[in-house]
Write an enzyme that holds these catalytic residues in place. Structure first.
Site, short mmCIF file in Angstrom:
data_model
loop_
_atom_site.label_atom_id
_atom_site.label_comp_id
_atom_site.label_asym_id
_atom_site.label_seq_id
_atom_site.Cartn_x
_atom_site.Cartn_y
_atom_site.Cartn_z
N HIS A 106 0.80 -1.23 0.00
CA HIS A 106 0.00 0.00 0.00
C HIS A 106 0.84 1.28 0.00
CE1 HIS A 106 -3.41 -2.52 0.28
NE2 HIS A 106 -3.56 -2.59 1.59
N HIS A 180 -9.67 1.97 0.71
CA HIS A 180 -9.62 0.84 1.65
C HIS A 180 -10.72 0.91 2.70
CE1 HIS A 180 -7.82 -2.49 3.76
NE2 HIS A 180 -6.76 -2.50 2.97
N GLU A 310 -11.72 -3.58 -2.58
CA GLU A 310 -10.74 -2.59 -3.06
C GLU A 310 -10.57 -2.74 -4.57
OE1 GLU A 310 -7.17 -3.32 -0.53
OE2 GLU A 310 -8.63 -4.50 0.57
C1 GAL Z 1 -5.47 -5.48 2.22
C2 GAL Z 1 -4.54 -6.62 1.90
C3 GAL Z 1 -4.36 -7.44 3.16
C4 GAL Z 1 -3.85 -6.56 4.30
C5 GAL Z 1 -4.76 -5.35 4.45
C6 GAL Z 1 -4.24 -4.34 5.46
O1 GAL Z 1 -5.63 -4.68 1.08
O2 GAL Z 1 -5.11 -7.40 0.87
O3 GAL Z 1 -3.47 -8.52 2.92
O4 GAL Z 1 -2.53 -6.17 4.04
O5 GAL Z 1 -4.90 -4.68 3.23
O6 GAL Z 1 -4.22 -4.83 6.75
#
Ligand code: GAL
Length: 345
Positions: A106, A180, A310
């Site tokens: 991210h 998110h 997402e």
């Molecule tokens: C999501 C990802 C997960 C985890 C989460 C944040 O987008 O797919 O594996 O990293 O974010 O806790």
């Protein structure tokens, strides 16, 4: 639509984060902060007309600064994981900042979700627009190029909104923006398993033990991950035995006007329909939430208490030549859009 602005809290150098509140004629209440271009609250009327808090979020800035869960945040420069936190463009390898052992997740520790965005509000006869802009300097988190990023929220009185993601660069770079939000259409009184989900996808991306795509797509028809029709997650034993954290490959050949994803809660009657220009949707059943954070109305957000939908390009695309490209060149315009429609029935 009624609109008002409130202070959220002070950041370094005396700069102030704000929250913009939108109250729609059909009842939806949406709050967006220019800290992280974050959806901080979203309320939708249930069958009885009672407003239900349907996203995880906090009432104060400090909790966002202390949390690593990306509640409601805009994600960039690159949503999801990049293997070894590195990629090569035109023979030059860029080492990004890693925030997991073997990957960048991210956009790194200090990604878009922690930036203060410049905000401009436009009130139009048909909608209200919040335009958020951020200039990500060359080499930020290791990414090449000065990247001008714009995230625009367009809000309608009909309980719907759109997020437009735009960017321009002065050097070749990779981009993949997302949002998110953690949805729970019961108002966090029941868990993810109590929701019905549909995803217009014919496959999902196989992952290795570092949660990185192997490059292979697994077809979903006839499997527990076949969500062509609305499916009660608990009936599939999801999320308990099959916790969801996969990128589904949206069926772009399907020319019907059907949504790319639907989330529905039978008890409140709240239904979310999502349409996107993006090729993938990461469906994540909050497997890492652990009850350590308490948010709106004292709710402590537990493992599997919400679903993230997402919309995004595929994870690790910079290192997967077969995936749709996320490369952005100088002179090109990156633009993706996701639209969210709510109804109660
Ligand atoms: C999501 C990802 C997960 C985890 C989460 C944040 O987008 O797919 O594996 O990293 O974010 O806790």
């Amino acid at each position: 639509m009624k609109t008002f602005e409130s202070c959220f809290g002070k950041l370094a150098y005396e700069s102030m984060a704000h929250v913009f509140h939108f109250k729609c004629e059909q009842g939806m209440e949406l709050s967006i902060s220019n800290y992280g271009a974050t959806i901080t609250a979203l309320r939708i009327p249930d069958r009885e007309g009672k407003l239900i808090d349907i996203v995880a979020g906090f009432d104060n800035l400090k909790d966002y600064q202390n949390s690593d869960f990306y509640f409601g945040a805009s994600i960039g420069r690159y949503a999801n994981r990049i293997a070894n936190g590195s990629f090569t463009i035109d023979g030059k390898t860029y080492q990004l900042e890693k925030n997991e052992k073997r990957t960048q997740l991210h956009g790194g520790e200090d990604g878009f979700h922690r930036k203060l965005w410049d905000a401009t509000l436009f009130k139009n006869p048909d909608n209200t627009i919040l335009k958020l802009q951020y200039l990500s300097p060359d080499q930020e988190a290791g990414f090449p190029g000065n990247l001008k990023a714009t995230i625009t929220f367009t809000i309608w009185d009909t309980n719907s909104f759109a997020i437009d993601y735009e960017a321009e660069t002065d050097q070749a770079t990779h981009v993949n923006f997302s949002n998110h939000s953690y949805f729970n259409l019961s108002g966090f009184t029941e868990d993810a398993g109590s929701h019905e989900l549909a995803v217009d996808a014919f496959g999902y991306l196989e992952l290795n033990s570092n949660q990185l795509p192997t490059g292979k797509m697994i077809e979903t028809p006839g499997t527990v991950f076949d969500f062509y029709k609305l499916t009660l997650l608990s009936e599939r034993n999801i999320p308990n035995n099959y916790p969801l954290d996969y990128c589904f490959v949206i069926d772009k050949t399907d020319s019907s006007k059907d949504p790319d994803a639907i989330l529905y809660h039978p008890k409140t009657g709240i239904k979310l329909r999502i349409f996107t220009t993006q090729p993938g949707i990461q469906v994540y059943s909050s497997n890492f939430l652990d009850g350590s954070m308490t948010g709106h109305q004292g709710v402590s957000y537990q493992k599997h208490s919400a679903i993230c939908l997402e919309t995004q390009h595929f994870p690790d695309s910079p290192n997967q030549p077969e995936f749709p490209s996320t490369l952005l060149l100088p002179g090109e315009k990156y633009h993706q859009q996701t639209r969210y429609f709510f109804e109660t029935n």
